[in-house]
Design a protein around this motif. Structure first.
Motif, PDB file in Angstrom:
ATOM      1  N   GLY A 231       6.657   8.914 -18.664  1.00  0.00           N
ATOM      2  CA  GLY A 231       6.575   8.978 -17.161  1.00  0.00           C
ATOM      3  C   GLY A 231       6.629  10.037 -16.493  1.00  0.00           C
ATOM      4  O   GLY A 231       5.942  10.976 -17.143  1.00  0.00           O
ATOM      5  N   VAL A 232       6.908   9.978 -15.472  1.00  0.00           N
ATOM      6  CA  VAL A 232       6.558  11.203 -14.391  1.00  0.00           C
ATOM      7  C   VAL A 232       7.626  12.523 -14.998  1.00  0.00           C
ATOM      8  O   VAL A 232       8.870  12.293 -15.091  1.00  0.00           O
ATOM      9  CB  VAL A 232       6.887  11.078 -13.117  1.00  0.00           C
ATOM     10  CG1 VAL A 232       6.863  12.259 -11.986  1.00  0.00           C
ATOM     11  CG2 VAL A 232       6.099  10.025 -12.416  1.00  0.00           C
ATOM     12  N   THR A 233       6.726  13.528 -15.207  1.00  0.00           N
ATOM     13  CA  THR A 233       7.613  14.762 -15.572  1.00  0.00           C
ATOM     14  C   THR A 233       7.524  15.811 -14.493  1.00  0.00           C
ATOM     15  O   THR A 233       8.505  16.818 -14.527  1.00  0.00           O
ATOM     16  CB  THR A 233       6.915  15.431 -17.043  1.00  0.00           C
ATOM     17  OG1 THR A 233       5.531  15.513 -16.328  1.00  0.00           O
ATOM     18  CG2 THR A 233       6.856  14.395 -17.939  1.00  0.00           C
ATOM     19  N   ALA A 234       7.035  15.797 -13.270  1.00  0.00           N
ATOM     20  CA  ALA A 234       7.017  16.763 -12.431  1.00  0.00           C
ATOM     21  C   ALA A 234       6.545  16.081 -11.125  1.00  0.00           C
ATOM     22  O   ALA A 234       5.656  15.463 -10.910  1.00  0.00           O
ATOM     23  CB  ALA A 234       6.257  17.959 -12.537  1.00  0.00           C
ATOM     24  N   THR A 235       7.274  16.257 -10.083  1.00  0.00           N
ATOM     25  CA  THR A 235       6.955  15.337  -8.775  1.00  0.00           C
ATOM     26  C   THR A 235       6.916  16.509  -7.630  1.00  0.00           C
ATOM     27  O   THR A 235       7.183  17.620  -7.689  1.00  0.00           O
ATOM     28  CB  THR A 235       8.216  14.582  -8.359  1.00  0.00           C
ATOM     29  OG1 THR A 235       9.387  15.541  -8.086  1.00  0.00           O
ATOM     30  CG2 THR A 235       8.483  13.356  -9.244  1.00  0.00           C
TER      31      THR A 235
ATOM     32  N   ILE B 280       0.939  -1.032   0.033  1.00  0.00           N
ATOM     33  CA  ILE B 280      -0.006  -0.122   0.165  1.00  0.00           C
ATOM     34  C   ILE B 280       0.964   1.285   0.020  1.00  0.00           C
ATOM     35  O   ILE B 280       0.448   2.343  -0.667  1.00  0.00           O
ATOM     36  CB  ILE B 280      -0.810   0.114   1.337  1.00  0.00           C
ATOM     37  CG1 ILE B 280      -1.861  -1.178   1.266  1.00  0.00           C
ATOM     38  CG2 ILE B 280      -1.742   1.274   1.196  1.00  0.00           C
ATOM     39  CD1 ILE B 280      -2.936  -1.363   2.304  1.00  0.00           C
ATOM     40  N   VAL B 281       2.152   1.314   0.867  1.00  0.00           N
ATOM     41  CA  VAL B 281       2.836   2.376   0.739  1.00  0.00           C
ATOM     42  C   VAL B 281       3.350   2.850  -0.553  1.00  0.00           C
ATOM     43  O   VAL B 281       3.407   3.791  -1.058  1.00  0.00           O
ATOM     44  CB  VAL B 281       4.227   1.914   1.586  1.00  0.00           C
ATOM     45  CG1 VAL B 281       5.186   3.019   1.770  1.00  0.00           C
ATOM     46  CG2 VAL B 281       3.727   1.646   3.067  1.00  0.00           C
ATOM     47  N   TYR B 282       3.726   1.880  -1.403  1.00  0.00           N
ATOM     48  CA  TYR B 282       4.274   2.142  -2.913  1.00  0.00           C
ATOM     49  C   TYR B 282       2.824   2.793  -3.570  1.00  0.00           C
ATOM     50  O   TYR B 282       3.244   4.033  -4.232  1.00  0.00           O
ATOM     51  CB  TYR B 282       4.500   0.953  -3.574  1.00  0.00           C
ATOM     52  CG  TYR B 282       5.728   0.338  -3.360  1.00  0.00           C
ATOM     53  CD1 TYR B 282       6.936   0.933  -4.139  1.00  0.00           C
ATOM     54  CD2 TYR B 282       6.074  -0.662  -2.665  1.00  0.00           C
ATOM     55  CE1 TYR B 282       8.342   0.639  -4.023  1.00  0.00           C
ATOM     56  CE2 TYR B 282       7.461  -1.271  -2.630  1.00  0.00           C
ATOM     57  CZ  TYR B 282       8.508  -0.470  -3.024  1.00  0.00           C
ATOM     58  OH  TYR B 282       9.733  -0.797  -3.018  1.00  0.00           O
ATOM     59  N   SER B 283       1.905   2.535  -3.431  1.00  0.00           N
ATOM     60  CA  SER B 283       0.830   3.179  -4.155  1.00  0.00           C
ATOM     61  C   SER B 283       0.791   4.811  -3.414  1.00  0.00           C
ATOM     62  O   SER B 283       0.515   5.802  -4.283  1.00  0.00           O
ATOM     63  CB  SER B 283      -0.567   2.573  -3.769  1.00  0.00           C
ATOM     64  OG  SER B 283      -0.464   1.366  -4.622  1.00  0.00           O
ATOM     65  N   LEU B 284       0.640   4.718  -2.201  1.00  0.00           N
ATOM     66  CA  LEU B 284       0.468   6.161  -1.309  1.00  0.00           C
ATOM     67  C   LEU B 284       1.532   7.038  -1.697  1.00  0.00           C
ATOM     68  O   LEU B 284       1.353   8.229  -2.189  1.00  0.00           O
ATOM     69  CB  LEU B 284       0.527   5.992   0.229  1.00  0.00           C
ATOM     70  CG  LEU B 284      -0.908   5.301   0.385  1.00  0.00           C
ATOM     71  CD1 LEU B 284      -0.953   5.105   2.087  1.00  0.00           C
ATOM     72  CD2 LEU B 284      -2.327   6.220   0.207  1.00  0.00           C
ATOM     73  N   ILE B 285       2.845   6.600  -1.888  1.00  0.00           N
ATOM     74  CA  ILE B 285       3.914   7.324  -2.017  1.00  0.00           C
ATOM     75  C   ILE B 285       3.827   8.153  -3.602  1.00  0.00           C
ATOM     76  O   ILE B 285       4.120   8.978  -3.895  1.00  0.00           O
ATOM     77  CB  ILE B 285       5.455   6.565  -2.010  1.00  0.00           C
ATOM     78  CG1 ILE B 285       5.613   6.297  -0.360  1.00  0.00           C
ATOM     79  CG2 ILE B 285       6.492   7.201  -2.596  1.00  0.00           C
ATOM     80  CD1 ILE B 285       6.194   7.552   0.330  1.00  0.00           C
ATOM     81  N   THR B 286       3.520   6.993  -4.458  1.00  0.00           N
ATOM     82  CA  THR B 286       3.290   7.624  -5.915  1.00  0.00           C
ATOM     83  C   THR B 286       2.228   8.593  -5.962  1.00  0.00           C
ATOM     84  O   THR B 286       2.335   9.445  -6.678  1.00  0.00           O
ATOM     85  CB  THR B 286       3.010   6.179  -6.608  1.00  0.00           C
ATOM     86  OG1 THR B 286       4.183   5.227  -6.604  1.00  0.00           O
ATOM     87  CG2 THR B 286       3.068   6.548  -8.218  1.00  0.00           C
TER      88      THR B 286
ATOM     89  N   GLU C 263       2.528  13.607 -15.235  1.00  0.00           N
ATOM     90  CA  GLU C 263       3.236  12.186 -15.914  1.00  0.00           C
ATOM     91  C   GLU C 263       2.440  12.102 -17.310  1.00  0.00           C
ATOM     92  O   GLU C 263       1.239  12.499 -17.490  1.00  0.00           O
ATOM     93  CB  GLU C 263       3.102  10.937 -15.333  1.00  0.00           C
ATOM     94  CG  GLU C 263       1.571  10.456 -14.808  1.00  0.00           C
ATOM     95  CD  GLU C 263       1.746   9.162 -14.026  1.00  0.00           C
ATOM     96  OE1 GLU C 263       2.502   8.460 -14.139  1.00  0.00           O
ATOM     97  OE2 GLU C 263       0.851   9.235 -13.371  1.00  0.00           O
ATOM     98  N   THR C 264       3.196  11.472 -18.212  1.00  0.00           N
ATOM     99  CA  THR C 264       2.698  10.983 -19.460  1.00  0.00           C
ATOM    100  C   THR C 264       3.125   9.483 -19.796  1.00  0.00           C
ATOM    101  O   THR C 264       3.866   8.973 -19.106  1.00  0.00           O
ATOM    102  CB  THR C 264       3.325  11.711 -20.807  1.00  0.00           C
ATOM    103  OG1 THR C 264       4.737  11.498 -20.785  1.00  0.00           O
ATOM    104  CG2 THR C 264       3.227  13.260 -20.368  1.00  0.00           C
ATOM    105  N   ALA C 265       2.211   8.887 -20.376  1.00  0.00           N
ATOM    106  CA  ALA C 265       2.396   7.543 -20.810  1.00  0.00           C
ATOM    107  C   ALA C 265       3.765   7.136 -21.681  1.00  0.00           C
ATOM    108  O   ALA C 265       4.245   6.181 -21.087  1.00  0.00           O
ATOM    109  CB  ALA C 265       1.268   6.902 -21.904  1.00  0.00           C
TER     110      ALA C 265
END
Length: 938
Positions: A435-439, A417-423, A430-432
């Protein structure tokens, strides 16, 4: 009709030979006039002598015919009269059939409507709408199901005047009868407990289709009629989202019609709350309460997943709107949402773990390919992300505390669950593709990698497989944010995980390798700092460990990406890979494989053949026998690929100065009419033919003169395939002398007839580009002679009546490579045929100069292989590559490659070479064009 019935009967036979014969007969018959009418008559014929299975086969054949011939490249040209007659008959037939046959005909109707509605078929929607006022449930379902398919484009197409005109016409016919139909259907709600299970199922099916149609019609903007009648819709939707129907049961975890209806209504609530806040404001408190109650009372069964996800999406959306802020800022509301809604819906269920073990490909598609839209986890992640963005100061401390508790538990199912919450917290955009373009700076991605991800990746390859899958997905998601050393850790761990006892981890590991290397634009990774030999060996071995590996593209994509970075030294170990690829092709010839896997298998072979060529190696012996099997057994889906690989092998032989005699026996098949009759084969066959003509034109032409001209004629006569006709014509131009008879006259006359009788903007552009290419491949004077041989004065008429008139329109449609050909070709004309162009010298100079300065139309040729592959996926993520084009197949050499500056070449021809032949010609060129050409002459 009897012949069609007999052919259909043969297609149902278990014996492959008979079945193949039936398919061939059907393919031959479909070119006969009236075929589509006769097969439709077979479908609707309920006489006892027509067996039900024949009617069903006829319905499927009809739909396939429509799919092939109402698409971008029809195989059979139909007259407008035949098309109109068939459309009307199909519409009537759909309402006179039932169940599966009706569904197939409805799908065929939709395929036609995609192209023909509303321009060629304006009466379609009014005709369908007539049935909304009737009481025949079978007719209602047929009408609404067709509308649902036709109107769905209003949900995703961009606003335009044409689209809104079409929407207005659809609304005019449907809005009132649809509203009345909902009212009538809701009257049944009072007596639903007295209805049988079948009657309730039919009632819910109609309601579900009503909701779908309504959703589509409201997606562009709120229609005035529906705004005025919101009180006829929203209270009924609120009622429906709360009703129960115990008689409706689910099989294999699939949603019932009632679940689908509630899902659709939640999506409508989301649409209205997002787009039409003011109009729906009076209903929002009741809607939020109803949706929250729906989430609280719904069980964990998978049948409810899409409905729960839609409900979560609604809450996520309304939480973002300031308009609804008060509903979320009450005491303890956010914490309740975090703990009872987000975390609870992120928790893996028993059925999720079974999916991971028993159906790994389905699990992966949900987890990493974006098909998790409609799952609880996706809905919960989106809700958590939305709440963090809107209420970060309150949500982050709450989630941080929850994450700490979950990690400290030491239980893998909670750390998942932590992986999902952190993400959810970390990802901003993000784009397909990238990937992630800004965090979010609140989360340090690299710190989390060191603290958690690395230990999960590097622990025993057979321990906690789901956490390893989470870790690999995390690394891929944040591949642009992670330090190079962490990405290196991931690749090396992936190499080790390829030997795990859990086959799904092989796919995750391959996915991570492929995505990270694809994103490596700075070329950090190479054959020198990666264990390429080990990775390749393990990827190849992974195919043998899982009999289902051919149903997923992950392994083959990773192999492709590793081969792309191999250098001359490491490519020497390619034999084992080639052997494995050959085995995979052999397997694909016996059992159909996943289409994306198949595509990337052949892409990999392309790269491997090209790379091994540089060290003088040959893969012909391994590949040619398999290619021959594909051709001999007429494996339709693989033939375009086999053709392109043949072209790559021929090119490889030429580059190695090896003999190409072994390909001589292949010519009759390559030029056979049967091969060229399938549109998907044409560009692939051309790619081989161009290579063969470039090295052995005399032999190819002398043995197949009339056949080549027949292909040119057929392709040039087709509005959808004429670009390939010009491509073939250009390929045979340099060797036209080897043809029998007046081949040049035949070629030009075929083009002239299209110009006179059925020209299109596309054809005219291609025609002018071809004329310019002619002057490059042969000469301008040869073009003059060839036209004059047909008729005295023909060249002058061609330039004056066609080229000069049509040139201005090319500015909007020509690509950069086409402009280059036009510039060089026009330069040759003006410099070499100046005497014949005295009257048009000025206008041709002006129009060509204007064309060169106009913006170019988009052009696929400038795409990298990776970008080209990305363009093969549609908006829904489906792989759509109708011509099976291989991005890594060698491209034809550039025409007139020695001319590096085509603009200067053109300027020099207009300013110097032309006037050198006829001194006064420059006076005809406008002064501003002369000035412009002088600036680009250098």
């Amino acid at each position: 009709m009897e012949q069609i019935g007999a052919a259909l009967q043969e297609t149902l036979e278990p014996t492959a030979e008979i079945r193949k014969r039936g398919e061939e007969s059907l393919r031959t018959l479909q070119s006969s006039p009236g075929f589509i009418i006769q097969i439709l008559q077979l479908v609707v014929n309920e006489q006892q002598q027509i067996a039900p299975q024949i009617r069903m086969a006829a319905a499927v054949a009809l739909k396939n015919f429509v799919k092939r011939n109402w698409g971008p490249a029809p195989e059979v040209e139909m007259s407008q009269e035949d098309e109109e007659q068939f459309r009307n008959m199909l519409l009537e037939a759909m309402f006179n059939t039932k169940s599966n046959v009706q569904e197939i005909l409805s799908n065929a109707l939709y395929l036609i409507a995609q192209r023909d509605f509303p321009e060629k078929w304006p009466e379609l929607v009014p005709y369908l709408s007539k049935f909304l006022t009737g009481s025949d449930l079978n007719h209602l379902v047929a009408s609404l199901a067709s509308m649902d398919q036709i109107f769905r484009k209003f949900r995703y197409q961009s606003k335009s005047t044409e689209l809104w005109k079409e929407l207005a016409k659809c609304l005019q016919s449907t809005q009132e009868p649809l509203t009345l139909l909902l009212r009538n259907m809701m009257e049944v709600c009072q007596q639903k407990d007295n209805l049988g299970a079948a009657e309730i199922a039919q009632w819910l099916k109609v309601l579900n289709l009503i909701a779908k149609v309504y959703h589509s019609l409201c997606s562009q903007d709120i229609p005035e009629y529906f705004e005025d009648h919101l009180n006829d819709w929203m209270p009924h939707f609120l009622q429906l989202v709360q009703i129960e129907a115990p008689t409706q049961t689910s099989s294999a975890g699939e949603p019932t019609t009632l679940d689908e209806l509630k899902h659709e209504i939640c999506e409508i609530f989301t649409l209205y709350s997002q787009r039409y806040e003011e109009e729906i404001a009076p209903y929002v408190p009741d809607i939020i309460s109803a949706v929250w109650r729906l989430l609280e009372t719904t069980g964990p069964d998978t049948r409810y997943d899409t409905m729960v996800c839609a409900a979560l999406e609604f809450l996520s959306m309304v939480s973002q709107r300031q308009y609804y802020e008060s509903h979320f800022t009450g005491e303890g509301v956010l914490r309740t949402l975090a703990e009872n809604v987000c975390v609870q819906n992120l928790l893996l269920r028993q059925q999720d773990m079974e999916l991971f073990e028993d159906e790994p490909l389905d699990y992966m598609k949900r987890d990493i390919e974006g098909t998790d839209v409609g799952t609880r986890r996706r809905g919960a992640i989106d809700l958590a992300r939305g709440l963090c963005r809107r209420f970060e100061d309150k949500m982050f401390p709450c989630l941080k505390e929850i994450i700490g508790i979950l990690i400290n538990s030491g239980e893998w199912i909670k750390i998942d669950i932590v992986y999902s919450l952190i993400t959810a917290i970390a990802v901003k955009t993000e784009t397909a593709k990238n990937g992630v373009t800004a965090t979010n700076p609140i989360i340090d991605i690299n710190d989390f990698f060191i603290a958690q991800v690395a230990s999960h990746l590097n622990s025993n390859v057979n321990d906690t497989p789901i956490l390893k899958a989470d870790a690999l997905r995390f690394a891929v998601t944040f591949r642009n944010q992670l330090a190079p050393e962490h990405l290196m850790t991931t690749i090396k761990a992936s190499d080790a995980l390829l030997s795990s006892n859990t086959p799904i981890l092989h796919k995750y590991a391959a996915y991570a390798i492929e995505r990270i290397l694809l994103a490596d634009t700075k070329k950090i990774f190479s054959a020198h700092n990666l264990p390429v030999a080990s990775i390749l060996q393990n990827l190849v071995a992974a195919f043998d460990k899982d009999p289902k590996a051919q149903n997923s593209p992950y392994l083959i994509k990773a192999i492709l990406r590793i081969i792309v970075i191999l250098d001359d030294e490491t490519i020497r170990h390619a034999d084992a890979i080639a052997t494995k690829l050959a085995q995979l092709i052999e397997s694909a010839t016996k059992n159909p494989a996943d289409s994306v896997h198949t595509h990337f298998l052949f892409e990999t072979i392309c790269v491997l053949v090209t790379k091994t060529r540089t060290i003088g190696a040959s893969l012909d012996a391994q590949l040619l026998p398999l290619i021959e099997v594909i051709f001999r057994e007429d494996i339709e889906d693989l033939i375009p690929y086999a053709l392109q690989i043949t072209g790559v092998l021929v090119s490889s032989c030429i580059a190695r100065n090896a003999s190409i005699d072994q390909f001589s026996a292949f010519l009759p098949f390559l030029l056979s009419e049967r091969l060229w009759a399938r549109s998907a084969n044409v560009p692939a066959a051309l790619s081989v033919l161009e290579v063969l003509l470039s090295v052995n034109a005399q032999r190819v032409v002398s043995e197949n003169s009339s056949l080549l001209l027949n292909h040119v004629s057929r392709l040039l006569g087709s509005k959808t395939l004429d670009q390939y006709g010009f491509q073939l014509a250009a390929a045979i131009l340099p060797s036209i002398e080897h043809f029998e008879g007046q081949a040049m006259t035949f070629l030009l006359n075929t083009m002239f007839r299209r110009v006179q009788s059925s020209k299109t903007p596309k054809f005219i552009k291609l025609f002018i580009v071809f004329l310019c290419r002619f002057t490059i491949l042969r000469s301008a004077q040869d073009l003059v002679r060839s036209c004059e041989n047909i008729q005295t004065g023909m060249f002058g008429m061609l330039i004056e009546k066609v080229v000069c008139i049509e040139m201005p329109a090319l500015k909007q449609t020509t690509t950069a490579p086409e402009k280059r050909i036009i510039a060089i070709g026009m330069a040759n004309l003006l410099a070499e045929a100046t005497q014949q162009l005295v009257g048009q010298y000025g206008i041709l100079s002006y129009e060509t100069a204007m064309l060169l300065e106009a913006a170019s139309a988009s052009d696929r040729a400038v795409l990298s292989p990776e970008e080209e592959q990305a363009s093969m996926y549609n908006a829904e993520g489906e792989f759509v590559n109708p011509f099976c084009r291989l991005s890594y197949a060698p491209k034809p050499p550039q025409v007139a490659a020695s001319i590096t500056n085509h603009k200067a070449y053109f300027a020099q021809a207009v300013l110097v070479r032309g006037p050198g032949n006829v001194p006064d010609t420059l006076r005809a060129v406008p002064p501003e064009i002369v000035n412009y050409l002088q600036t680009i002459q250098q």
